[in-house]
Design an enzyme around this catalytic site. Structure first.
Site, PDB file in Angstrom:
ATOM      1  N   PRO A  17       1.120  -1.384  -0.216  1.00  0.00           N
ATOM      2  CA  PRO A  17       0.291  -0.045  -0.045  1.00  0.00           C
ATOM      3  C   PRO A  17       0.769   1.205  -0.129  1.00  0.00           C
ATOM      4  CG  PRO A  17      -0.594  -0.673   2.167  1.00  0.00           C
ATOM      5  CD  PRO A  17       0.694  -2.040   1.747  1.00  0.00           C
ATOM      6  N   MET A  18       0.708   2.136  -1.094  1.00  0.00           N
ATOM      7  CA  MET A  18       1.498   3.688  -1.052  1.00  0.00           C
ATOM      8  C   MET A  18       0.968   4.727  -1.265  1.00  0.00           C
ATOM      9  SD  MET A  18       4.946   1.913  -2.880  1.00  0.00           S
ATOM     10  CE  MET A  18       3.766   0.319  -4.715  1.00  0.00           C
ATOM     11  N   GLN A  71      -5.945  -0.543   3.793  1.00  0.00           N
ATOM     12  CA  GLN A  71      -5.141   0.030   5.311  1.00  0.00           C
ATOM     13  C   GLN A  71      -5.348   1.081   5.749  1.00  0.00           C
ATOM     14  OE1 GLN A  71      -1.136   0.941   4.817  1.00  0.00           O
ATOM     15  NE2 GLN A  71      -0.233  -1.124   5.538  1.00  0.00           N
ATOM     16  N   CYS A 101       4.138   3.007   8.948  1.00  0.00           N
ATOM     17  CA  CYS A 101       4.510   4.644   8.338  1.00  0.00           C
ATOM     18  C   CYS A 101       5.412   5.618   9.007  1.00  0.00           C
ATOM     19  CB  CYS A 101       3.254   5.180   7.844  1.00  0.00           C
ATOM     20  SG  CYS A 101       3.456   6.934   6.823  1.00  0.00           S
ATOM     21  N   LYS A 140       1.116  -4.279   9.593  1.00  0.00           N
ATOM     22  CA  LYS A 140       1.896  -4.211   8.559  1.00  0.00           C
ATOM     23  C   LYS A 140       2.739  -3.113   9.896  1.00  0.00           C
ATOM     24  CE  LYS A 140       4.947  -2.274   4.616  1.00  0.00           C
ATOM     25  NZ  LYS A 140       4.506  -1.711   3.568  1.00  0.00           N
ATOM     26  N   ASP A 205      13.095  -3.338  -0.220  1.00  0.00           N
ATOM     27  CA  ASP A 205      14.783  -3.523  -1.190  1.00  0.00           C
ATOM     28  C   ASP A 205      14.513  -4.592  -2.357  1.00  0.00           C
ATOM     29  OD1 ASP A 205      15.340  -1.106   0.323  1.00  0.00           O
ATOM     30  OD2 ASP A 205      16.943  -2.331   1.427  1.00  0.00           O
ATOM     31  N   GLY A 227       6.835  -2.689  -2.865  1.00  0.00           N
ATOM     32  CA  GLY A 227       7.019  -1.142  -3.204  1.00  0.00           C
ATOM     33  C   GLY A 227       7.045  -0.599  -4.618  1.00  0.00           C
ATOM     34  N   ARG A 228       8.515  -0.051  -4.019  1.00  0.00           N
ATOM     35  CA  ARG A 228       8.958   1.733  -4.758  1.00  0.00           C
ATOM     36  C   ARG A 228       9.306   1.077  -6.572  1.00  0.00           C
ATOM     37  NH1 ARG A 228      12.896   4.249  -0.587  1.00  0.00           N
ATOM     38  NH2 ARG A 228      13.300   2.043  -0.082  1.00  0.00           N
TER      39      ARG A 228
END
Length: 338
Positions: A17-18, A71, A101, A140, A205, A227-228
């Site tokens: 989730p972002m 989330q 977060c 998380k 990562d 994620g990223r």
């Protein structure tokens, strides 16, 4: 691997989730290209209770992206419970609690990773939310607040005892934010703990298919959350899935990699989905951060100017024109390198 009654199969890959990233358009594409589970952008419990339109809009899910999790984050028990009940009315497959977060506007106010400084309240919130809803609740978090406070091995058991049905661990502390390298050793230690019986999902990562495979092989996690690395490439899940299945011998036929044409087509589809879903202006805003970040453009000479043009484009026609120019350049470079 299962969460509740949802069976994700072996070595599943989840989309993290972002905020301002995992909207419906992006989630649908990630799902299509191999994400076993997707999550909405995280949403504030207080904003849910106040019925803020932009927050409620983030919680709408489509059946073709399931299983999907919503989330939530907050710092007090009662608002989190009330918010979880409202979230359940949107029929997610999972309600996930954000205790990870690190950004100041969240953690600095005692929510997200801020609750790593108040474990009793974190556990109180978790117990209350689990009790309040019928939907499976997951969480998380991070390794701890800082390197002097690596609490995750104990915290994982405590959260499990509160009734969560899986735990995602990001391999950094709150103090690290997103700097340095994620440390997976403690994630592996949690997974090897014989008292842990819920699925453990590793995060941090995962930038290559090889790293995704090693996360399973070296640390034994039940799932990997990415994620990223997905920015501008929802097909990254396919690349990871194909690699893992090939290495594990699960793929009967070597999967064909996506071509430049395929990838540009996917980015153009993402743009169209968002424009049709919202409107042209906001649809472009939702999409262009992905376009500017997509790694497929990095080999274009002097791409900086093209990137600026993408970020400034205000019409669908302009964005598509730039993407078609990139397609032509990339295919030309491909021919030169053959």
């Amino acid at each position: 691997m299962k969460i509740g009654n949802i069976d994700f199969g072996s070595k599943p890959l989840f989309l993290a989730p972002m905020e301002d990233v995992t909207d419906i358009g992006f989630r649908k594409l990630c799902k299509r290209y191999g994400a076993a589970m997707v999550y909405t952008e995280f949403v504030s419990a207080d904003a849910i209770i106040r019925s803020i339109p932009s927050t409620l809009a983030k919680m709408h899910v489509n059946d073709d992206e399931r299983p999907v999790g919503i989330q939530i984050y907050g710092r007090e028990v009662e608002p989190m419970v009330e918010a979880a009940k409202i979230v359940e009315s949107f029929h997610p497959d999972i309600i996930d609690i954000n205790f990870g977060c690190p950004v100041k506007k969240v953690a600095g106010k005692g929510a997200g990773a801020g609750l790593l400084r108040d474990i009793p309240k974190m556990l109180e919130i978790t117990k209350a939310v689990v009790k309040a809803v019928n939907t499976p609740v997951t969480a998380k978090t991070r390794l701890g607040w800082d390197m002097n406070d690596l609490v995750i091995t104990t915290l994982a058991e405590q959260l499990q005892d509160c009734g969560i049905q899986s735990l995602t661990i990001h391999g950094r502390t709150r103090s690290q934010m997103y700097t340095g390298e994620a440390d997976w050793t403690l994630i592996g230690e949690v997974k090897r703990n014989p008292r842990i019986h819920i699925p453990i999902i590793g995060n941090g990562d995962i930038t290559t298919p090889e790293r995704a495979n090693l996360a399973f092989e070296n640390y034994g996690v039940d799932a990997v959350m990415i994620g990223r690395a997905t920015f501008g490439r929802p097909w990254f899940f396919k690349e990871c899935r194909d690699y893992i299945d090939t290495v594990q011998g699960a793929a009967q036929v070597l999967p064909a990699p996506l071509t430049i044409d395929d990838k540009i087509d996917i980015l153009e589809e993402q743009l169209r989905i968002n424009v049709e879903r919202i409107d042209e202006y906001r649809g472009i805003l939702h999409t262009r951060r992905h376009l500017a970040a997509s790694p497929i453009f990095k080999c274009i000479p002097n791409f900086r100017q093209t990137r600026i043009a993408l970020l400034r484009a205000e019409t669908t026609e302009d964005v598509l024109r730039i993407l078609e120019e990139c397609r032509s350049i990339l295919k030309g470079l491909q021919v030169e390198n053959q």
